[in-house]
Every structure is written in C-alpha cells, then in structure tokens.
Write an enzyme that holds these catalytic residues in place. Structure first.
Site, PDB file in Angstrom:
ATOM      1  N   TYR A 142       2.320  12.493  -7.478  1.00 40.67           N
ATOM      2  CA  TYR A 142       1.690  12.615  -8.791  1.00 40.67           C
ATOM      3  C   TYR A 142       2.398  13.635  -9.682  1.00 40.67           C
ATOM      4  O   TYR A 142       2.262  13.598 -10.904  1.00 40.67           O
ATOM      5  CB  TYR A 142       0.218  12.994  -8.653  1.00 40.67           C
ATOM      6  CG  TYR A 142      -0.658  11.915  -8.059  1.00 40.67           C
ATOM      7  CD1 TYR A 142      -0.157  10.646  -7.786  1.00 40.67           C
ATOM      8  CD2 TYR A 142      -1.987  12.154  -7.765  1.00 40.67           C
ATOM      9  CE1 TYR A 142      -0.954   9.662  -7.230  1.00 40.67           C
ATOM     10  CE2 TYR A 142      -2.793  11.167  -7.209  1.00 40.67           C
ATOM     11  CZ  TYR A 142      -2.268   9.925  -6.943  1.00 40.67           C
ATOM     12  OH  TYR A 142      -3.063   8.950  -6.403  1.00 40.67           O
ATOM     13  N   LYS A 193       2.938   9.044   6.508  1.00 37.28           N
ATOM     14  CA  LYS A 193       3.715   7.835   6.813  1.00 37.28           C
ATOM     15  C   LYS A 193       5.120   8.244   7.269  1.00 37.28           C
ATOM     16  O   LYS A 193       6.123   7.943   6.628  1.00 37.28           O
ATOM     17  CB  LYS A 193       3.769   6.913   5.592  1.00 37.28           C
ATOM     18  CG  LYS A 193       2.486   6.166   5.329  1.00 37.28           C
ATOM     19  CD  LYS A 193       2.257   5.048   6.350  1.00 37.28           C
ATOM     20  CE  LYS A 193       3.216   3.895   6.127  1.00 37.28           C
ATOM     21  NZ  LYS A 193       3.009   2.816   7.122  1.00 37.28           N
ATOM     22  N   ASP A 226      -1.918   4.352   6.972  1.00 37.13           N
ATOM     23  CA  ASP A 226      -2.479   2.997   6.893  1.00 37.13           C
ATOM     24  C   ASP A 226      -3.388   2.716   8.088  1.00 37.13           C
ATOM     25  O   ASP A 226      -4.456   2.120   7.945  1.00 37.13           O
ATOM     26  CB  ASP A 226      -1.372   1.950   6.771  1.00 37.13           C
ATOM     27  CG  ASP A 226      -0.282   2.094   7.813  1.00 37.13           C
ATOM     28  OD1 ASP A 226      -0.221   3.132   8.503  1.00 37.13           O
ATOM     29  OD2 ASP A 226       0.538   1.159   7.949  1.00 37.13           O
ATOM     30  N   ASP A 250      -6.036  10.531  -2.092  1.00 34.24           N
ATOM     31  CA  ASP A 250      -6.731   9.846  -3.180  1.00 34.24           C
ATOM     32  C   ASP A 250      -7.341   8.541  -2.671  1.00 34.24           C
ATOM     33  O   ASP A 250      -8.506   8.219  -2.939  1.00 34.24           O
ATOM     34  CB  ASP A 250      -5.736   9.582  -4.316  1.00 34.24           C
ATOM     35  CG  ASP A 250      -6.406   9.221  -5.626  1.00 34.24           C
ATOM     36  OD1 ASP A 250      -7.645   9.078  -5.649  1.00 34.24           O
ATOM     37  OD2 ASP A 250      -5.693   9.065  -6.624  1.00 34.24           O
ATOM     38  N   ASP A 254     -11.614   7.750  -1.188  1.00 34.93           N
ATOM     39  CA  ASP A 254     -12.441   6.716  -1.810  1.00 34.93           C
ATOM     40  C   ASP A 254     -12.935   5.709  -0.769  1.00 34.93           C
ATOM     41  O   ASP A 254     -14.062   5.208  -0.857  1.00 34.93           O
ATOM     42  CB  ASP A 254     -11.662   5.994  -2.909  1.00 34.93           C
ATOM     43  CG  ASP A 254     -11.645   6.779  -4.220  1.00 34.93           C
ATOM     44  OD1 ASP A 254     -12.248   7.862  -4.255  1.00 34.93           O
ATOM     45  OD2 ASP A 254     -11.020   6.316  -5.189  1.00 34.93           O
TER      46      ASP A 254
END
Length: 371
Positions: A142, A193, A226, A250, A254
């Site tokens: 970001y 990852k 993942d 992020d 959620d």
C-alpha cells in the site's frame, strides 16, 4: 481525575450515525465520577474533500497528532468516485495511519454467543470464537514505491505496486503479536507467501528469529496466507493470534469478520510505538465496516462496532480495564436480550434502529458501572 482529549472523525456514509452513539457512552462515563473525556470533531474522507478539497486538512491532521486518541468512522461513497486517485476519500485514512506512525492494526474477531447462528458457518465452528489479527499497517504494497500506471503506447499500460518490507518493520509487529499472545492462549500464527514472494521469505525469517530469541514461551507456527484464508473458514478456532502484512491482513481480517455474523459487529485499533518518555502511544480506533452509503441516513446502521472500538480505546489507550470490560459486557447483554439491528436480526428478536441500539447499550453500561 484525569481528562482525556479525543478527536472524533465521523467521515462519510453511516460514520456520523454510528459516531453519534459513542457520544452516549461518553456521557455515561463523564457522569460516573471517574476519568473525563473531552471531544472535538473534524472532517475526513469525502466530507473533507467537499469542504477543503483534500481528504484530511493539515489543521485536522495536527489535531489528530495532538489528541490522546482518535476515533474514526468510515469514508467513501459513489459521490467521490470521480476524484483524483491522490485525493480519494480513503487517502485521508492512509495519511492518518502514516503520519501518526500507526504500524500495528489489531482486529479482534469475537463471536458473541447470541449471534452464533448469524454466522455463515455452523454454530459449532464459531461459538466461542476469539481471534486477534495483527496487521502491519504502514508498510508493504500500500505504501511501496514506485506505485504508478505507465503508458507503454499502442493502447498498452503497466500498473505497478511495490511490496517492500524492512527488518525493523517486521520485528515490531512480530513483537506486538507475541506480547498479545502472552495475555491470551500463547500461540501466534504468522501468515505470508514465502513460496512466491521475497518479502514473504524475509517475513518468515524475521518472525522466526524474534520468536525463538525473545519469546520462547510462545508457540509459533507459520502458514501460507492463502492456506490461512481457507483454514479461517474451515476451522477458525484453531487460531489465537494471527500476524501478517498489510495486504494479507486487509483480506484475512475481513474474512474473519464475517465469521462472526456481520461486519457491523467488529472493532479495530491502530497503535503506534510507545513514547520513550511517557510510554503513551498514538492510537486510532475504527469499526471494520465501511461507509455503507446504501443505508446511510436511514437510521438502521449497526453502531456496535463503533461502540466496541471505543471500548478498545478505553483498554489500550487509557488502561481503563473495568470500564472497557463493562462496556463489552453491556454489548453482550443487549444482544443476549434479543435486541438487534437489521443486519443481525433473527427470529424471535426485536429489531431496532441505530439510536435505539445505542440507547440500550448506554443504559446497560451505566447500570454495570453503578453496580
């Protein structure tokens, strides 16, 4: 008696409606004879763009830096879809996080027993769920440079976002996760990852070293991000504290939020490093939900995530543990009584609007403080 100065940034959409209910909680506290709270409001997001041409004005940024804590609502909406990317409503929140050096985002995912049936998963998978996700907040993709869209000619363009992490950024969020785990079940799951990203390799290396050298009493496990998302919807109660980078945090927070039944239920805290002299942290608290422009102004938004964010403020910024516990218990008791906003409505319950839910929580909170 201590007086705490709060900056309230209601923002856009349902932000002002939910923020108004926090005022009722502040009034209860100010009438209880303990610490007092002084509040002032400022604009952020689309509201600030309309008034000042920027998503947060310099003078309001200065207020945020001087406040004892900041409570943030939500930003954005279709009204501002056409503004330049650099001044989009969300840029106001990003500036607050960056300028206040808020590197650690704490997002609890707690399933209240009264809402276990509202989850998209079976009750037995979420009943009693209590996860804390720590998301690194000021680094990663970001904020990495370069961030641009390059015109290659002949109708072709290249979009570039840069994922960058330095050792110290990973160390400080890792330490925050291990410290939190020591107050909970003593387990940290680090997600990245490393199989395809060099930043993931570094993340894994640094978190492993910090855990081994500084927190040998805390159990550490590693999981690809993942796979972590899959496990969150398969068997979420296996987790205690999850620590991850800005992008994956992020997304994963959620996912975890929806396990609890509604995005309208969950708070968050964004914390900076303790001041060397005073030990105080700059801090911003906000609900996980967005601005929900489709229901704004209708008086039906769920204010619980905003109120619970204020409870986190009492706990993390002011060490008012009794008051924080009482407010969180008040929320649980109101839900147990069957009082519901539309997003968490269930058969046999009583549906209320934003203000009535705020009234119910404030009344229960007052009762518990007086007990």
């Amino acid at each position: 008696m201590t007086t705490h100065k709060l900056l309230l940034l209601p923002g856009d959409g349902i932000g002002p409606e939910a923020m108004a209910e926090v005022g009722k909680i502040v009034a209860v506290l100010n009438g209880a004879g303990g610490d007092r709270f002084e509040t002032e409001e400022a604009l952020v997001g689309g509201a600030a763009i309309d008034a000042h041409g920027v998503p947060v004005a310099d003078r309001d940024m200065d207020r945020a830096l001087k406040a004892d804590a900041v409570l943030f609502g939500a930003v954005g909406g279709p009204k501002w879809d056409g503004v330049a990317y650099e001044i989009r409503p969300e840029a106001g929140l990003l500036r607050l996080r960056k300028d206040m050096a808020l590197f650690a985002n704490l997002r609890p995912a707690i399933c209240y027993p009264a809402l276990a049936e509202a989850s998209s998963l079976k009750r037995e998978l979420v009943d009693g769920l209590d996860i804390l996700i720590l998301r690194e907040l000021t680094g990663g993709v970001y904020f990495g440079i370069p961030k641009e869209i390059v015109d290659l000619g002949e109708g072709q363009k290249r979009g570039i976002d840069t994922q960058v992490y330095e050792t110290y950024e990973i160390e400080r969020i890792a330490r925050a996760a291990f410290e939190a785990a020591r107050t909970r079940k003593g387990k940290v799951t680090s997600m990245e990852k490393r199989n395809v990203m060099k930043t993931g390799v570094l993340w894994n290396e640094v978190v492993s070293r910090v855990g081994r050298d500084e927190y040998p009493d805390v159990r550490l496990e590693h999981m690809l991000a993942d796979a972590g998302g899959m496990q969150l919807v398969r068997a979420p109660k296996q987790f205690d504290v999850i620590v991850t980078d800005n992008l994956f945090g992020d997304m994963l927070s959620d996912i975890a939020a929806m396990l609890t039944g509604s995005l309208g239920m969950l708070p968050s805290a964004s914390l900076g490093a303790p001041d060397a002299a005073t030990g105080k942290r700059r801090a911003l608290y906000e609900p996980v939900h967005g601005s929900a422009p489709d229901i704004a102004g209708q008086g039906i938004a769920n204010p619980i995530a905003m109120i619970a964010s204020f409870a986190m403020m009492l706990r993390y910024s002011f060490a008012l543990m009794r008051e924080a516990d009482a407010l969180e218990a008040a929320i649980a008791a109101v839900l147990e009584s069957g009082t519901r906003t539309g997003d968490i409505m269930a058969p046999g319950c009583r549906q209320v609007g934003t203000a009535e839910m705020g009234d119910a929580v404030a009344a229960e909170f007052a009762r518990r403080l007086a007990a």
